[in-house]
Design an enzyme around this catalytic site. Sequence first.
Site, PDB file in Angstrom:
ATOM      1  N   CYS A  90      -3.666  18.250  -0.298  1.00  0.00           N
ATOM      2  CA  CYS A  90      -2.705  17.570  -1.325  1.00  0.00           C
ATOM      3  C   CYS A  90      -3.029  17.520  -2.714  1.00  0.00           C
ATOM      4  CB  CYS A  90      -2.710  16.243  -0.746  1.00  0.00           C
ATOM      5  SG  CYS A  90      -2.115  15.765   0.922  1.00  0.00           S
ATOM      6  N   HIS A 135       0.235  12.202  -6.662  1.00  0.00           N
ATOM      7  CA  HIS A 135       0.267  12.554  -5.472  1.00  0.00           C
ATOM      8  C   HIS A 135       1.075  11.435  -4.674  1.00  0.00           C
ATOM      9  CE1 HIS A 135       0.303  14.061  -1.222  1.00  0.00           C
ATOM     10  NE2 HIS A 135      -0.751  13.399  -1.201  1.00  0.00           N
ATOM     11  N   ASN A 176       4.933  12.116   2.317  1.00  0.00           N
ATOM     12  CA  ASN A 176       3.631  13.036   1.695  1.00  0.00           C
ATOM     13  C   ASN A 176       4.134  14.291   2.366  1.00  0.00           C
ATOM     14  OD1 ASN A 176       1.324  14.187   1.317  1.00  0.00           O
ATOM     15  ND2 ASN A 176       0.017  12.321   2.195  1.00  0.00           N
TER      16      ASN A 176
HETATM   17  O1  UT7 Z   1      -2.748  13.083   1.346  1.00  0.00           O
HETATM   18  C1  UT7 Z   1      -3.680  12.025   1.949  1.00  0.00           C
HETATM   19  C2  UT7 Z   1      -2.859  11.722   3.296  1.00  0.00           C
HETATM   20  N1  UT7 Z   1      -3.427  10.320   3.778  1.00  0.00           N
HETATM   21  C3  UT7 Z   1      -3.076   9.251   3.283  1.00  0.00           C
HETATM   22  O2  UT7 Z   1      -2.648   9.023   2.180  1.00  0.00           O
HETATM   23  C4  UT7 Z   1      -3.363   8.158   4.079  1.00  0.00           C
HETATM   24  C5  UT7 Z   1      -3.914   6.914   3.249  1.00  0.00           C
HETATM   25  N2  UT7 Z   1      -4.000   5.919   4.062  1.00  0.00           N
HETATM   26  C6  UT7 Z   1      -2.572   5.046   4.239  1.00  0.00           C
HETATM   27  O3  UT7 Z   1      -1.718   5.459   3.852  1.00  0.00           O
HETATM   28  C7  UT7 Z   1      -2.856   3.959   5.081  1.00  0.00           C
HETATM   29  O4  UT7 Z   1      -4.252   3.565   5.622  1.00  0.00           O
HETATM   30  C8  UT7 Z   1      -2.037   3.930   6.363  1.00  0.00           C
HETATM   31  C9  UT7 Z   1      -0.546   4.010   6.198  1.00  0.00           C
HETATM   32  C10 UT7 Z   1      -2.229   5.278   7.217  1.00  0.00           C
HETATM   33  C11 UT7 Z   1      -2.196   2.886   7.291  1.00  0.00           C
HETATM   34  O5  UT7 Z   1      -2.131   1.569   6.784  1.00  0.00           O
HETATM   35  P1  UT7 Z   1      -3.110   0.544   6.918  1.00  0.00           P
HETATM   36  O6  UT7 Z   1      -2.683  -0.684   6.199  1.00  0.00           O
HETATM   37  O7  UT7 Z   1      -4.420   1.072   6.218  1.00  0.00           O
HETATM   38  O8  UT7 Z   1      -3.120   0.295   8.416  1.00  0.00           O
HETATM   39  P2  UT7 Z   1      -4.201   0.297   9.582  1.00  0.00           P
HETATM   40  O9  UT7 Z   1      -4.689   1.820   9.661  1.00  0.00           O
HETATM   41  O10 UT7 Z   1      -5.681  -0.619   9.145  1.00  0.00           O
HETATM   42  O11 UT7 Z   1      -3.352  -0.138  11.009  1.00  0.00           O
HETATM   43  C12 UT7 Z   1      -3.130  -1.578  10.802  1.00  0.00           C
HETATM   44  C13 UT7 Z   1      -2.479  -1.800  12.354  1.00  0.00           C
HETATM   45  C14 UT7 Z   1      -3.360  -1.260  13.248  1.00  0.00           C
HETATM   46  O12 UT7 Z   1      -3.187  -2.021  14.545  1.00  0.00           O
HETATM   47  P3  UT7 Z   1      -4.241  -3.317  14.958  1.00  0.00           P
HETATM   48  O13 UT7 Z   1      -5.569  -2.266  15.081  1.00  0.00           O
HETATM   49  O14 UT7 Z   1      -4.359  -4.149  13.408  1.00  0.00           O
HETATM   50  O15 UT7 Z   1      -3.468  -3.796  16.208  1.00  0.00           O
HETATM   51  C15 UT7 Z   1      -2.662  -0.053  13.681  1.00  0.00           C
HETATM   52  O16 UT7 Z   1      -2.566   0.570  14.849  1.00  0.00           O
HETATM   53  O17 UT7 Z   1      -1.276  -0.910  12.218  1.00  0.00           O
HETATM   54  C16 UT7 Z   1      -1.174  -0.186  13.361  1.00  0.00           C
HETATM   55  N3  UT7 Z   1      -0.177   0.845  13.146  1.00  0.00           N
HETATM   56  C17 UT7 Z   1       0.956   0.974  13.175  1.00  0.00           C
HETATM   57  N4  UT7 Z   1       1.910   0.206  13.562  1.00  0.00           N
HETATM   58  C18 UT7 Z   1       3.066   0.414  13.580  1.00  0.00           C
HETATM   59  C19 UT7 Z   1      -0.697   2.096  12.627  1.00  0.00           C
HETATM   60  N5  UT7 Z   1       0.233   2.852  12.383  1.00  0.00           N
HETATM   61  C20 UT7 Z   1       1.503   2.055  12.651  1.00  0.00           C
HETATM   62  C21 UT7 Z   1       2.789   2.441  12.812  1.00  0.00           C
HETATM   63  N6  UT7 Z   1       3.479   1.666  13.191  1.00  0.00           N
HETATM   64  N7  UT7 Z   1       3.316   3.886  12.590  1.00  0.00           N
END
Ligand code: UT7
Length: 332
Positions: free
Chosen positions: A117, A258, A288
């Site tokens: 990215c 980004h 993204n």
């Molecule tokens: O260009 C670089 C590319 N990468 C990025 O920019 C990624 C940077 N990270 C992020 O944007 C965020 O970490 C995410 C959007 C990927 C995730 O958000 P988060 O607030 O960090 O969520 P999390 O990973 O802590 O997950 C929270 C919960 C989990 O469930 P439990 O364990 O709390 O029960 C996940 O399993 O949300 C769940 N979850 C979802 N639920 C519904 C993860 N993905 C999804 C989904 N829909 N798509």
Amino acid sequence: MTHTPRSVVIQGTGSYTPGDIQTNDDLAKIVDTSDEWIFTRTGIRERRIAEESEQSSDMGATAAAQALERAGVEAADIDLVIVATITPDMPFPSTACLIQTKLGIPNAVCMDIEAACSGFIYILEVAAALLQSGRYRHALVVGTEKLSSILDWEDRTTCVLFGDGAGAAVLGVSETPNVGLLDFKLGADGAKGDVLYMPGGGCAVPATPDSLDRRMHFLKMRGREVFKMAVTVMEKAAKEILEQNGVNSDQLACVIPHQANLRIIELLAARLEIPMDRFYLNLEKYGNTSAASIPIALDEAIQAGRLKSGDLALMVAFGAGLTWGATLVRCP
Ligand code: UT7
């Protein structure tokens, strides 16, 4: 030989996103997710998905043709083509060579550079240095991605975040001092490579029935770790480039970050003490798009009149590697 410092300026930009819109509700039919979760956690509402027959080189060539037209530069005047992508049409030849042919550029040095990215900021610095050397006249720089081709459509933690598209810019030299691409601050930390990567497809894990079964040809990410690092490295790169150029954040007319996650951008804005209305945002529409994210946003910001003559703008990115980069631009 005496060396005359030259300014490297952006002479024209272009962008392209595929027509097929995939909404969060569409995704909720494929994986266990919801519009509410995706929008509140990321700020993304929809993304564009390329046709099966539409490759990164096609999207890149369309964006590049628009950039050439807006720059008023002929294909024959381009002597350097650099493409940033993590989704090349194929491992070789380079996507830059494919785009060269599609645009009818008769003779140019063509190469791909991979910095995920951060790729567009990386290729801007490489192209700017080569133009400043005096050995090239016009560079075509393209960020293009068909991320839908490497997403695991059974993994809700990644497939909801990304989209396809391309952005491009034509760069040239100007004798006017202190305009164009003023400075760069790039970096990388390869020790953090395993937070965001694709294990298969290279020589370490070539395609075999086993690697396919183990879903190794898809992007893998530990999102929460990437999130924290993203804010830290973008803040550092932005603060360093502002400081080394004696620029206060309130002098910036526009910040083009980004487009990965609205919450990352909001945290960055707070740490840099720059109001959110000075950030150009389009991730709601495209998600993204990795190396295409900054050049699409740059093109849209210019077309929307957000960058006027004399304005200072900051572009800042992070990505797999880890890589990061910032550049400071003064509009001619
Ligand atoms: O260009 C670089 C590319 N990468 C990025 O920019 C990624 C940077 N990270 C992020 O944007 C965020 O970490 C995410 C959007 C990927 C995730 O958000 P988060 O607030 O960090 O969520 P999390 O990973 O802590 O997950 C929270 C919960 C989990 O469930 P439990 O364990 O709390 O029960 C996940 O399993 O949300 C769940 N979850 C979802 N639920 C519904 C993860 N993905 C999804 C989904 N829909 N798509």
